[in-house]
Scaffold this motif. Structure first.
Motif, PDB file in Angstrom:
ATOM      1  N   HIS A   1       0.904   4.394  -2.467  1.00 45.15           N
ATOM      2  CA  HIS A   1       0.493   5.689  -1.920  1.00 45.15           C
ATOM      3  C   HIS A   1       1.550   6.766  -2.145  1.00 45.15           C
ATOM      4  O   HIS A   1       1.225   7.898  -2.526  1.00 45.15           O
ATOM      5  CB  HIS A   1       0.202   5.549  -0.425  1.00 45.15           C
ATOM      6  CG  HIS A   1      -0.059   6.858   0.250  1.00 45.15           C
ATOM      7  ND1 HIS A   1      -1.228   7.576   0.066  1.00 45.15           N
ATOM      8  CD2 HIS A   1       0.721   7.612   1.099  1.00 45.15           C
ATOM      9  CE1 HIS A   1      -1.181   8.694   0.772  1.00 45.15           C
ATOM     10  NE2 HIS A   1      -0.015   8.744   1.393  1.00 45.15           N
TER      11      HIS A   1
ATOM     12  N   TYR B   1       0.833  -1.206   0.000  1.00 46.11           N
ATOM     13  CA  TYR B   1       0.000   0.000   0.000  1.00 46.11           C
ATOM     14  C   TYR B   1       0.866   1.254   0.000  1.00 46.11           C
ATOM     15  O   TYR B   1       0.596   2.215  -0.742  1.00 46.11           O
ATOM     16  CB  TYR B   1      -0.916  -0.014   1.230  1.00 46.11           C
ATOM     17  CG  TYR B   1      -1.829   1.180   1.347  1.00 46.11           C
ATOM     18  CD1 TYR B   1      -3.081   1.187   0.734  1.00 46.11           C
ATOM     19  CD2 TYR B   1      -1.439   2.307   2.066  1.00 46.11           C
ATOM     20  CE1 TYR B   1      -3.916   2.292   0.845  1.00 46.11           C
ATOM     21  CE2 TYR B   1      -2.266   3.412   2.178  1.00 46.11           C
ATOM     22  CZ  TYR B   1      -3.509   3.393   1.570  1.00 46.11           C
ATOM     23  OH  TYR B   1      -4.341   4.494   1.667  1.00 46.11           O
TER      24      TYR B   1
ATOM     25  N   ASP C   1      -9.152   3.214   3.779  1.00 46.11           N
ATOM     26  CA  ASP C   1      -9.458   2.674   2.452  1.00 46.11           C
ATOM     27  C   ASP C   1     -10.095   1.290   2.552  1.00 46.11           C
ATOM     28  O   ASP C   1     -11.042   0.970   1.824  1.00 46.11           O
ATOM     29  CB  ASP C   1      -8.181   2.614   1.605  1.00 46.11           C
ATOM     30  CG  ASP C   1      -7.840   3.961   0.973  1.00 46.11           C
ATOM     31  OD1 ASP C   1      -8.710   4.840   0.938  1.00 46.11           O
ATOM     32  OD2 ASP C   1      -6.686   4.130   0.518  1.00 46.11           O
TER      33      ASP C   1
ATOM     34  N   VAL D   1       0.309   6.325   7.868  1.00 42.70           N
ATOM     35  CA  VAL D   1      -0.021   5.399   6.780  1.00 42.70           C
ATOM     36  C   VAL D   1      -1.059   4.376   7.247  1.00 42.70           C
ATOM     37  O   VAL D   1      -1.954   3.996   6.490  1.00 42.70           O
ATOM     38  CB  VAL D   1       1.245   4.696   6.259  1.00 42.70           C
ATOM     39  CG1 VAL D   1       0.904   3.755   5.099  1.00 42.70           C
ATOM     40  CG2 VAL D   1       2.276   5.720   5.806  1.00 42.70           C
TER      41      VAL D   1
ATOM     42  N   LEU E   1      -4.539   5.856   6.802  1.00 40.85           N
ATOM     43  CA  LEU E   1      -4.969   5.906   5.406  1.00 40.85           C
ATOM     44  C   LEU E   1      -5.362   4.519   4.889  1.00 40.85           C
ATOM     45  O   LEU E   1      -6.386   4.353   4.227  1.00 40.85           O
ATOM     46  CB  LEU E   1      -3.849   6.490   4.539  1.00 40.85           C
ATOM     47  CG  LEU E   1      -3.475   7.957   4.787  1.00 40.85           C
ATOM     48  CD1 LEU E   1      -2.172   8.284   4.084  1.00 40.85           C
ATOM     49  CD2 LEU E   1      -4.599   8.870   4.307  1.00 40.85           C
ATOM     50  N   TYR E   2      -4.531   3.549   5.207  1.00 40.48           N
ATOM     51  CA  TYR E   2      -4.750   2.171   4.770  1.00 40.48           C
ATOM     52  C   TYR E   2      -6.054   1.613   5.343  1.00 40.48           C
ATOM     53  O   TYR E   2      -6.889   1.060   4.619  1.00 40.48           O
ATOM     54  CB  TYR E   2      -3.537   1.352   5.206  1.00 40.48           C
ATOM     55  CG  TYR E   2      -3.610  -0.139   5.030  1.00 40.48           C
ATOM     56  CD1 TYR E   2      -3.866  -0.720   3.797  1.00 40.48           C
ATOM     57  CD2 TYR E   2      -3.360  -0.982   6.108  1.00 40.48           C
ATOM     58  CE1 TYR E   2      -3.884  -2.098   3.645  1.00 40.48           C
ATOM     59  CE2 TYR E   2      -3.365  -2.360   5.966  1.00 40.48           C
ATOM     60  CZ  TYR E   2      -3.637  -2.916   4.734  1.00 40.48           C
ATOM     61  OH  TYR E   2      -3.648  -4.279   4.599  1.00 40.48           O
TER      62      TYR E   2
END
Length: 578
Positions: A139, A135, A214, A207, A210-211
Motif C-alpha cells: 500500500h 499489505y 479490500d 491501514v 483499508l485492508y
C-alpha cells in the motif's frame, strides 16, 4: 563433562569485550562460570541465518540467539542492502510485531536502526497480523518490511521476517544478498542504534480499514451468507494478534454470531492456556472445542500468534467435532473457490492456483478438472508470493496455500493470511450449509468425486549443533541410497531439489527440475504415493511428508478406507526407518 570448543569460547569472549550491555555480558559470563558448555555452544556455534521464514531462534544472548544485537545487525545489513539496491532514492519500510515477549521491543529497535540510516519507517503503533504488514508494504510502496514474530513456535522463540518491495518475503537472489550484507558486519559498533524520530511515522487503524475493505471485496457468495448469517462460529486467537482483525473481518462478511474464546482473547507472549500456540495441535484448540460443544457451533476457527495460519474444527457425520488438517482445509477452500467461481461464470481459462510440492495433490486433480492451472512451488509461502508477483496483470490468482495451515485468497498481500482465510472458511461453511450439507460432508463428497488423498506429517526434533549434524547425515543417506520399495510399491522416481534433478530409478533417465535449489527429497512410488523429506528452515527438525491415495466408493466407506490408508502410511514410515 563436555569440553568447550576454543572457537566458541573465543566468540563468547568477543561479546564480553564488545559494546554489549551489562546484562547480556553477565548472562554469558554465567554460562562460562557454570561450565554450561552445551548452552554456550548452542548460543554461539553459528550466526542466525535467513531460512524459509526469515530469522528465527530462541531468545537469549549470543550470535545464534534472538536479541537486540542480532536484530540490530540484521536490520543494519538489510538497511545497507536497501541503500545499495536503491541508490539515491528515498527508501521506506513498514514494521509490525505480534504478541510475543519482547516483540514490541525488537520492533522499536528495528525502527531505530532503519531511522538512523535515513530510511522512512511506517511503524504500526500496536500489534498487528503478519498479512497486514505485507499489505502495508504494498500500500505504501515500501522497498521492504519487517515483521517481528516467530509464528507458531514455542514461547522461548522470536523472529524477524524480512519482506521485499512486492510484499513477499525475500527470495533468491535478494535473500542471499541481504545475508551477505549482514555477514559483512563484524562488530556491533557498525550498527546505528540512534533513533531519528523525524523518520518514523506511526500507522494503525487507518491501514486496518483499508485492508478490511479490500478483503470484503473478495466475497463470492454474499447471498448464501445472508441466508446463513446466524452461522455459529467459535473463534480463538490463541493469545495472538488475530483478535485485532479476524472478528472484524467475519462481521464485515456478514456473520452475526461469532463466539469468542474469552480465556484466549488477551494477547500474551507466554501463551498461558496452551502448551504450544500452534493451531495444528489439538491441545491448542481445547478451549475452543469446549466452547463449540457448549454452544452447538457450526465451525471452530483458531489462528496462531501472528495470524497467518488458521486451524479449524467441524462436526463429522456423527455430530462430533473433528479437526481438519492443513491439507483438508486447503482442499476444501480450493474446492469451494473453484465451485463458486464456476457457478458465477468467472472461470475464463486465465485463472490459476498455487500450492507447494508437499501439499496434497488432490488440489492438482481438482484444478485440472476445472481447467484451472495449478502451479507447485518449493515449501515456504515466499515462493507462492513470488509466483503471484510474476503473473500479476497476466493471470488471475484465485487462491492457494500450503499444508502447514497457511492459505491466501485474493492478491492484496503476498503471504499466508489467516484473516482473509478465516472469513472464507466461514463463507464456505455457510455456502455448503445453504446447500444442505456440512463442511465435513462436502469433504467426503470431494473424496468420492476426485479420490481419497490422505497425508501425514512426521517431524523428528534434533536440537543444537549435534542435532543439525544428524539431520544432514539422514538426508545424505536418503540421497545416496534411496529406498527401492515403500509400502509394498516400488519407488519409481527420486526428485532431488537440491541437485534440481528428477531421476527415473528404473531407466536412470535424469530430467531437470525447474525450481530453485532446496534441500528436499521426494520419493514417488508406482501406486502414486509421494514421500518428501525436508529439514525445516525455521525449527530444529527434519520433516517427512507422506501422501497416499485410493478410491472412496461411498461416504459410508470413509472410516474403513481411512484406516487402510493410515496403515499404509505407517508401513511406509517403517520402511524409511523413521
Amino acid at each position: 563433562m563436555q569440553e568447550l570448543d576454543p572457537t566458541i569460547l573465543q566468540k563468547a569472549q568477543s561479546w564480553l569485550e564488545g559494546n554489549y550491555d551489562a546484562d547480556v555480558k553477565a548472562q554469558i559470563q554465567k554460562m562460562i562460570d557454570d561450565k554450561a558448555y552445551t548452552e554456550l555452544t548452542d548460543s554461539f556455534y553459528r550466526d542466525l541465518e535467513f531460512g524459509t521464514g526469515g530469522l528465527r531462534g530462541i531468545m537469549g544472548p549470543g550470535s545464534n540467539r534472538i536479541n537486540k544485537y542480532t536484530i540490530g545487525s540484521a536490520t543494519q545489513g538489510l538497511a545497507n542492502y536497501l541503500k545499495k539496491t536503491y541508490p539515491g532514492e528515498k527508501i521506506s519500510v513498514a514494521i509490525a510485531h505480534d504478541s510475543r515477549n519482547n516483540a514490541d521491543l525488537f520492533s522499536k529497535i528495528t525502527a531505530d536502526v532503519f531511522s538512523a540510516n535515513d530510511i522512512h519507517v511506517y511503524f504500526f503503533n500496536a500489534l498487528r497480523p503478519t498479512p497486514e504488514l505485507s499489505y502495508a508494504v504494498r500500500h505504501f510502496g515500501c522497498k521492504s518490511g519487517v515483521m517481528l514474530t516467530a509464528s507458531h513456535n514455542p514461547k522461548e522463540y522470536n523472529g524477524y521476517k524480512a519482506y521485499g518491495d512486492d510484499g513477499g518475503q525475500f527470495v533468491a537472489p535478494h535473500d542471499a544478498a541481504v545475508m551477505e550484507e549482514v555477514a559483512k558486519i563484524k562488530s556491533i559498533d557498525e550498527v546505528k542504534f540512534d533513533r531519528v524520530e523525524a523518520n518514523i511515522q506511526e500507522i494503525g487503524e487507518d491501514v486496518d480499514a483499508l485492508y478490511l475493505a479490500d478483503i470484503a471485496t473478495l466475497t463470492v457468495s454474499p447471498d448464501a451468507i445472508k441466508r446463513q448469517k446466524d452461522l455459529k462460529v467459535v473463534y480463538s486467537p490463541i493469545h495472538g494478534t488475530g483478535i485485532t482483525l479476524v472478528p472484524k473481518a467475519l462481521e464485515l462478511f456478514g456473520f452475526e454470531n461469532v463466539i469468542l474464546v474469552d480465556e484466549q482473547t488477551t494477547p500474551d507472549g507466554n501463551f498461558p492456556t496452551v502448551v504450544y500456540p500452534n493451531p495444528e495441535e489439538k491441545e491448542a484448540l481445547t478451549l475452543a472445542l469446549k466452547k463449540a460443544q457448549e454452544t452447538d457451533a457450526d465451525l471452530v476457527l483458531a489462528t496462531d500468534p501472528d495470524a497467518d495460519r488458521v486451524g479449524i474444527a467441524v462436526k463429522n457425520t456423527d455430530g462430533e467435532f473433528v479437526l481438519l488438517n492443513g491439507n483438508q482445509t486447503g482442499t476444501m477452500l480450493i474446492h469451494y473457490l473453484l465451485s463458486a467461481w464456476e457457478e458465477k461464470g468467472k472461470l475464463t481459462g486465465k485463472e490459476y492456483i498455487v500450492k507447494t510440492i508437499v501439499t496434497t495433490y488432490l488440489i492438482d486433480r481438482m484444478a485440472e478438472a476445472k481447467n484451472v492451472t495449478c502451479y507447485n512451488t518449493l515449501t515456504g509461502f515466499k515462493y507462492i508470493g513470488e509466483l503471484m508477483t510474476k503473473f500479476e496483470g497476466q493471470q488471475t490468482f484465485i487462491g492457494g496455500g500450503e499444508e502447514s495451515y497457511g492459505y491466501l485468497i485474493g492478491d492484496f498481500v503476498r503471504d499466508k493470511d489467516a484473516v482473509v482465510s478465516s472469513a472464507f472458511i466461514a463463507e464456505m461453511t455457510a455456502y455448503y450449509k445453504d446447500k444442505g450439507s456440512s463442511l465435513f460432508e462436502a469433504l467426503l463428497d470431494t473424496y468420492v468425486e476426485y479420490g481419497f488423498f490422505k497425508e501425514k506429517l512426521i517431524s523428528l526434533t534434533k536440537k543444537g549443533k549435534t542435532g543439525a549434524e544428524e539431520i544432514v547425515a539422514m538426508m545424505e543417506k536418503f540421497r545416496n541410497n534411496p529406498p527401492a520399495e515403500l509400502g509394498g510399491s516400488k519407488v519409481k522416481t527420486l526428485k532431488d531439489y537440491e541437485k534440481r534433478v528428477e531421476t527415473d530409478l528404473a531407466s536412470g533417465t535424469v530430467t531437470p527440475i525447474e525450481l530453485p535449489t532446496s534441500d528436499v527429497l521426494q520419493f514417488i512410488t508406482e501406486d502414486g504415493s509421494i514421500i518428501s523429506a525436508r529439514p525445516s528452515g525455521t525449527e530444529p527438525k527434519i520433516k517427512f511428508y507422506c501422501s497416499v491415495n485410493g478410491k472412496l466408493e461411498s461416504k459410508e466407506a470413509y472410516a474403513e478406507t481411512e484406516k487402510q490408508l493410515e496403515a499404509k502410511i505407517d508401513t511406509i514410515m517403517k520402511d524409511l526407518g523413521v
